[in-house]
Design a protein around this motif. Structure first.
Motif, PDB file in Angstrom:
ATOM      1  N   ASP A  91       0.830  -1.199   0.000  1.00  0.00           N
ATOM      2  CA  ASP A  91       0.000   0.000   0.000  1.00  0.00           C
ATOM      3  C   ASP A  91       0.866   1.251   0.000  1.00  0.00           C
ATOM      4  O   ASP A  91       0.505   2.268  -0.601  1.00  0.00           O
ATOM      5  N   LEU A  92       2.037   1.159   0.652  1.00  0.00           N
ATOM      6  CA  LEU A  92       2.913   2.317   0.767  1.00  0.00           C
ATOM      7  C   LEU A  92       4.364   1.850   0.850  1.00  0.00           C
ATOM      8  O   LEU A  92       4.696   0.980   1.655  1.00  0.00           O
ATOM      9  N   TYR A  93       5.218   2.436  -0.005  1.00  0.00           N
ATOM     10  CA  TYR A  93       6.641   2.093  -0.022  1.00  0.00           C
ATOM     11  C   TYR A  93       7.435   3.375   0.186  1.00  0.00           C
ATOM     12  O   TYR A  93       7.222   4.367  -0.522  1.00  0.00           O
ATOM     13  N   LEU A  94       8.332   3.359   1.172  1.00  0.00           N
ATOM     14  CA  LEU A  94       9.055   4.562   1.577  1.00  0.00           C
ATOM     15  C   LEU A  94      10.559   4.411   1.375  1.00  0.00           C
ATOM     16  O   LEU A  94      11.112   3.325   1.575  1.00  0.00           O
ATOM     17  N   ILE A  95      11.231   5.496   1.008  1.00  0.00           N
ATOM     18  CA  ILE A  95      12.689   5.562   1.111  1.00  0.00           C
ATOM     19  C   ILE A  95      13.001   5.718   2.597  1.00  0.00           C
ATOM     20  O   ILE A  95      12.567   6.672   3.229  1.00  0.00           O
ATOM     21  N   HIS A  96      13.741   4.775   3.149  1.00  0.00           N
ATOM     22  CA  HIS A  96      13.889   4.705   4.611  1.00  0.00           C
ATOM     23  C   HIS A  96      14.678   5.886   5.182  1.00  0.00           C
ATOM     24  O   HIS A  96      14.345   6.407   6.243  1.00  0.00           O
ATOM     25  N   TRP A  97      15.745   6.276   4.509  1.00  0.00           N
ATOM     26  CA  TRP A  97      16.594   7.380   4.949  1.00  0.00           C
ATOM     27  C   TRP A  97      17.072   8.168   3.734  1.00  0.00           C
ATOM     28  O   TRP A  97      17.221   7.586   2.649  1.00  0.00           O
ATOM     29  N   PRO A  98      17.368   9.450   3.899  1.00  0.00           N
ATOM     30  CA  PRO A  98      17.905  10.241   2.786  1.00  0.00           C
ATOM     31  C   PRO A  98      19.408  10.011   2.615  1.00  0.00           C
ATOM     32  O   PRO A  98      20.198  10.946   2.457  1.00  0.00           O
ATOM     33  N   VAL A  99      19.813   8.742   2.676  1.00  0.00           N
ATOM     34  CA  VAL A  99      21.210   8.338   2.639  1.00  0.00           C
ATOM     35  C   VAL A  99      21.302   7.038   1.854  1.00  0.00           C
ATOM     36  O   VAL A  99      20.378   6.214   1.899  1.00  0.00           O
ATOM     37  N   SER A 100      22.407   6.847   1.150  1.00  0.00           N
ATOM     38  CA  SER A 100      22.672   5.552   0.515  1.00  0.00           C
ATOM     39  C   SER A 100      23.830   4.859   1.222  1.00  0.00           C
ATOM     40  O   SER A 100      24.669   5.510   1.858  1.00  0.00           O
ATOM     41  N   LEU A 101      23.843   3.547   1.116  1.00  0.00           N
ATOM     42  CA  LEU A 101      24.990   2.731   1.506  1.00  0.00           C
ATOM     43  C   LEU A 101      25.454   1.968   0.279  1.00  0.00           C
ATOM     44  O   LEU A 101      24.655   1.680  -0.614  1.00  0.00           O
ATOM     45  N   LYS A 102      26.712   1.640   0.231  1.00  0.00           N
ATOM     46  CA  LYS A 102      27.199   0.829  -0.888  1.00  0.00           C
ATOM     47  C   LYS A 102      26.447  -0.503  -0.872  1.00  0.00           C
ATOM     48  O   LYS A 102      26.204  -1.079   0.198  1.00  0.00           O
ATOM     49  N   PRO A 103      26.054  -0.990  -2.043  1.00  0.00           N
ATOM     50  CA  PRO A 103      25.192  -2.182  -2.120  1.00  0.00           C
ATOM     51  C   PRO A 103      25.723  -3.392  -1.349  1.00  0.00           C
ATOM     52  O   PRO A 103      24.934  -4.164  -0.791  1.00  0.00           O
ATOM     53  N   GLU A 104      27.045  -3.541  -1.305  1.00  0.00           N
ATOM     54  CA  GLU A 104      27.597  -4.737  -0.662  1.00  0.00           C
ATOM     55  C   GLU A 104      27.348  -4.762   0.846  1.00  0.00           C
ATOM     56  O   GLU A 104      27.522  -5.807   1.489  1.00  0.00           O
ATOM     57  N   SER A 105      26.924  -3.651   1.436  1.00  0.00           N
ATOM     58  CA  SER A 105      26.658  -3.649   2.872  1.00  0.00           C
ATOM     59  C   SER A 105      25.371  -4.380   3.217  1.00  0.00           C
ATOM     60  O   SER A 105      25.138  -4.747   4.367  1.00  0.00           O
ATOM     61  N   GLY A 106      24.497  -4.595   2.222  1.00  0.00           N
ATOM     62  CA  GLY A 106      23.281  -5.374   2.433  1.00  0.00           C
ATOM     63  C   GLY A 106      22.442  -4.838   3.580  1.00  0.00           C
ATOM     64  O   GLY A 106      22.254  -3.639   3.721  1.00  0.00           O
ATOM     65  N   LEU A 107      21.932  -5.743   4.429  1.00  0.00           N
ATOM     66  CA  LEU A 107      21.102  -5.361   5.578  1.00  0.00           C
ATOM     67  C   LEU A 107      21.902  -5.391   6.876  1.00  0.00           C
ATOM     68  O   LEU A 107      21.337  -5.409   7.970  1.00  0.00           O
ATOM     69  N   GLU A 108      23.213  -5.361   6.750  1.00  0.00           N
ATOM     70  CA  GLU A 108      24.089  -5.481   7.912  1.00  0.00           C
ATOM     71  C   GLU A 108      23.939  -4.275   8.838  1.00  0.00           C
ATOM     72  O   GLU A 108      23.972  -3.122   8.409  1.00  0.00           O
ATOM     73  N   LEU A 109      23.736  -4.554  10.128  1.00  0.00           N
ATOM     74  CA  LEU A 109      23.686  -3.522  11.158  1.00  0.00           C
ATOM     75  C   LEU A 109      24.490  -3.982  12.362  1.00  0.00           C
ATOM     76  O   LEU A 109      24.345  -5.140  12.782  1.00  0.00           O
ATOM     77  N   PRO A 110      25.305  -3.123  12.938  1.00  0.00           N
ATOM     78  CA  PRO A 110      25.628  -1.792  12.429  1.00  0.00           C
ATOM     79  C   PRO A 110      26.454  -1.893  11.149  1.00  0.00           C
ATOM     80  O   PRO A 110      27.168  -2.879  10.944  1.00  0.00           O
ATOM     81  N   PHE A 111      26.364  -0.881  10.308  1.00  0.00           N
ATOM     82  CA  PHE A 111      27.120  -0.876   9.056  1.00  0.00           C
ATOM     83  C   PHE A 111      28.411  -0.077   9.237  1.00  0.00           C
ATOM     84  O   PHE A 111      28.528   0.766  10.135  1.00  0.00           O
ATOM     85  N   SER A 112      29.352  -0.358   8.377  1.00  0.00           N
ATOM     86  CA  SER A 112      30.620   0.371   8.396  1.00  0.00           C
ATOM     87  C   SER A 112      30.421   1.750   7.783  1.00  0.00           C
ATOM     88  O   SER A 112      29.833   1.879   6.707  1.00  0.00           O
TER      89      SER A 112
END
Length: 323
Positions: A115-136
């Protein structure tokens, strides 16, 4: 019970009305679980019809399983009775990765559309970081807002989501987005509570037909003081006692009275019930004025996105001074 939750129309003509209470599914450490699936299913039984998830929460699978359970058991007639919000994580915030990320979300949810899709943050991460948290922090990069939003618009045009929006965007970033978008954002999901009222942002969004969705309506621990400013606020305690309500209910009612969608997050059944009991009473003018005069401060500052070598060197840059 689901019909007792008020709804609001969004600026996207293809989207059904959005229920103004959503159950949040961000439970850290992030991972799918049977407990989450059971809590979501119970929430559906109690009348919740809006669920807020995100790729990075890793709750999409649990939510999808619970919705499937609810349909198979007859609690729901179909998926169309549920309003689902999910979010594009920063590592997929690149033009060519947006559509694949949404398709992955749909597979996990086992549904044909959001129903609704959002850009989570006004920031990008390099694709290889995936869903890793915390990220480098060396993976942080500047969001190419124009190309990513174009891909979000394609997602809506394809019918894979009925509406699109953003999360954690300041007035300035929204102004930039509105200067070139073909489809305007329907929602901006941000922190809102009595001690972080977002008056400027709400006024900006309301004038442009953008709804606020409020996360952390009960606040959170703010460093360096380590105090839960909202839940320990004496003014809110006094209002709650006078109303015969819980402090949490006063906070939720206040957010609702601002016209925002309230994202609540509890897997406790009694609290799930309590969260729905905010519609048959209201704050009076004196109480509203007391809340309006509370000192303001942001709880969710998100230092993870601040780096000397990244796109945002300070919290002021990340939030465009709205902190």
């Amino acid at each position: 019970m689901g019909s007792t939750i008020p709804e609001v129309a969004l600026n996207s003509g293809s989207c059904k009305p959005m229920p103004l209470i959503a159950m949040g599914t961000a439970l850290y450490p992030f991972n799918p679980s049977d407990a989450m699936r059971a809590a979501i299913l119970r929430a559906i039984e109690l009348g919740y019809r809006h669920f807020d998830t995100a790729a990075v929460y890793q709750s999409e699978t649990s939510l999808g399983d619970a919705i499937t359970d609810a349909i198979s058991s007859g609690i729901l007639g179909s998926r169309d009775e549920i309003f689902i919000t999910s979010k594009l994580w920063c590592s997929a915030a690149h033009k060519d990765l947006v559509l694949p990320a949404l398709r992955s979300t749909l597979l996990k949810l086992r549904v044909e559309y959001l129903d609704l899709y959002l850009i989570h943050w006004p920031v990008s991460l390099k694709p290889e970081s995936g869903l890793e948290l915390p990220f480098s922090k060396d993976k942080l990069s500047l969001l190419d807002m124009s190309s990513v939003w174009e891909a979000m618009e394609e997602c809506q045009s394809l019918g894979l989501t009925k509406a699109i929006g953003v999360s954690n965007f300041s007035c300035r970033r929204l102004e930039t987005l509105l200067s070139f978008c073909k489809i305007p954002p329907a929602v901006n999901e941000v922190e809102v509570n009595p001690l972080w009222q977002q008056k400027k942002l709400r006024e900006f969004c309301m004038a442009r037909g953008i709804r606020l969705s409020a996360y952390s309506p009960l606040g959170g621990i703010r460093t360096p003081w380590g105090k839960d400013w909202v839940m320990e606020c004496d003014v809110l305690k006094e209002i709650a006692e006078a109303k015969g309500k819980s402090l949490a209910q006063v906070c939720l009612r206040w957010v609702y009275e601002q016209g925002d969608c309230v994202i609540v997050k509890s897997f406790n059944e009694e609290r799930l019930k309590e969260n729905l009991l905010i519609f048959d009473w209201e704050l009076n003018e004196e109480e509203r004025q007391k809340i309006a005069q509370l000192p303001q401060g942001k709880s969710c500052r998100s230092m993870d996105f601040v780096s000397a070598d990244g796109p945002f060197k300070s919290l002021e840059e990340l939030w465009d001074g709205e902190i």
